[in-house]
Write a protein that holds these residues in place. Structure first.
Motif, PDB file in Angstrom:
ATOM      1  N   CYS A 195      10.022   9.103  -1.010  1.00  8.89           N
ATOM      2  CA  CYS A 195       8.903   8.549  -1.790  1.00  8.89           C
ATOM      3  C   CYS A 195       8.355   9.496  -2.859  1.00  8.89           C
ATOM      4  CB  CYS A 195       7.745   8.133  -0.889  1.00  8.89           C
ATOM      5  SG  CYS A 195       7.993   6.566  -0.035  1.00  8.89           S
ATOM      6  N   CYS A 198       8.483   7.649  -6.500  1.00  9.77           N
ATOM      7  CA  CYS A 198       8.203   6.212  -6.584  1.00  9.77           C
ATOM      8  C   CYS A 198       7.762   5.852  -7.997  1.00  9.77           C
ATOM      9  CB  CYS A 198       7.105   5.809  -5.596  1.00  9.77           C
ATOM     10  SG  CYS A 198       7.651   5.696  -3.882  1.00  9.77           S
ATOM     11  N   THR A 202       3.426   1.854  -7.890  1.00 10.60           N
ATOM     12  CA  THR A 202       3.841   1.594  -6.510  1.00 10.60           C
ATOM     13  C   THR A 202       3.291   2.683  -5.602  1.00 10.60           C
ATOM     14  OG1 THR A 202       5.931   2.857  -6.628  1.00 10.60           O
ATOM     15  CG2 THR A 202       5.985   0.549  -7.341  1.00 10.60           C
ATOM     16  N   ASN A 203       3.273   2.364  -4.310  1.00  7.29           N
ATOM     17  CA  ASN A 203       2.815   3.316  -3.299  1.00  7.29           C
ATOM     18  C   ASN A 203       3.886   3.476  -2.232  1.00  7.29           C
ATOM     19  OD1 ASN A 203       0.035   3.781  -4.258  1.00  7.29           O
ATOM     20  ND2 ASN A 203      -0.244   1.604  -3.774  1.00  7.29           N
ATOM     21  N   CYS A 204       3.820   4.555  -1.518  1.00 10.97           N
ATOM     22  CA  CYS A 204       4.770   4.804  -0.438  1.00 10.97           C
ATOM     23  C   CYS A 204       4.338   4.096   0.840  1.00 10.97           C
ATOM     24  CB  CYS A 204       4.886   6.298  -0.182  1.00 10.97           C
ATOM     25  SG  CYS A 204       6.077   6.734   1.112  1.00 10.97           S
ATOM     26  N   GLU A 205       5.257   3.341   1.412  1.00 10.11           N
ATOM     27  CA  GLU A 205       5.029   2.762   2.737  1.00 10.11           C
ATOM     28  C   GLU A 205       5.594   3.770   3.745  1.00 10.11           C
ATOM     29  OE1 GLU A 205       5.327  -1.721   3.991  1.00 10.11           O
ATOM     30  OE2 GLU A 205       7.310  -0.814   4.156  1.00 10.11           O
ATOM     31  N   CYS A 211       9.168   2.460  -1.506  1.00 12.19           N
ATOM     32  CA  CYS A 211       8.135   2.312  -2.536  1.00 12.19           C
ATOM     33  C   CYS A 211       7.765   0.834  -2.646  1.00 12.19           C
ATOM     34  CB  CYS A 211       8.653   2.818  -3.871  1.00 12.19           C
ATOM     35  SG  CYS A 211       9.282   4.524  -3.851  1.00 12.19           S
TER      36      CYS A 211
END
Length: 212
Positions: A195, A198, A202-205, A211
């Motif tokens: 991540c 990304c 977007t955000n990191c899961e 992403c």
């Protein structure tokens, strides 16, 4: 048309309706299988050819896209024997299967079955680096690399029941991807800390390393 033939037509139509497109369960099979592969790569847990692959820094999570689904379903309805004409920035994977028994379960599981088969190319042939060369693509991993192409973030699939004979009933599965993958000279994904690269917006899961 008499009542008998109207009944037969209704039965055929209802039968086709249950088998000629993916239900939500079928769609989830496909989406989950793709994202599981992508997550394993992103987290640095994917093993192919006795080699653990480097983690991905930019692996997008796939979402289901109804426009791609409609296009894929329309193409599958024609019972094609090969890939469609190229579409701008759209990737495509296809799978044909003949079932000796026609059931709703067959149709639902075909999404999972097809994704497993495409992913198995990595297991059979492996890959030595993330740069997609002509040689690497021609080694037999083209379906798998589209599944794992980091910048692809949408998928939509269709299924059709095409023919029945003494050998069983044939189905065709079509999956479309956007943006397309498998560009020669580009990376399947960027190696690096999960991540860490990304795309903007977007955000990191954290649980999947994808992403979102």
């Amino acid at each position: 048309m008499n009542c008998y033939f109207r009944l037969i037509c209704l039965l055929i139509f209802s039968f086709c309706e249950t088998l000629c497109e993916f239900s939500e369960t079928g769609k989830n099979y496909i989406l989950s299988r793709h994202n599981y592969l992508r997550s394993q790569i992103a987290l640095g847990k994917y093993v192919a050819g006795n080699s653990t692959k480097p983690s991905a820094s930019n692996m997008m999570k796939l979402i289901w896209d109804t426009t791609l689904e409609t296009t894929a379903q329309d193409y599958s309805t024609g019972c094609p024997t090969g890939h469609s004409a190229s579409r701008a920035n759209i990737g495509e994977n296809m799978y044909w299967w003949t079932s000796p028994v026609v059931t709703q379960t067959d149709a639902e599981l075909l999404g999972n079955r097809s994704a497993n088969l495409w992913e198995s190319e990595f297991q059979r042939f492996g890959w030595n680096g993330n740069l997609l060369t002509e040689e690497l693509f021609n080694s037999g991993i083209g379906h798998a690399t589209q599944m794992a192409w980091a910048t692809t973030n949408k998928i939509g699939c269709g299924i059709s029941k095409c023919s029945s004979d003494s050998f069983g009933t044939q189905y065709v599965v079509v999956c479309l991807y956007s943006p397309a993958g498998n560009y020669i000279g580009m990376d399947i994904y960027k190696s690096g800390e999960t991540c860490s690269n990304c795309p903007d917006g977007t955000n990191c899961e954290s649980s999947t390393g994808l992403c979102v």
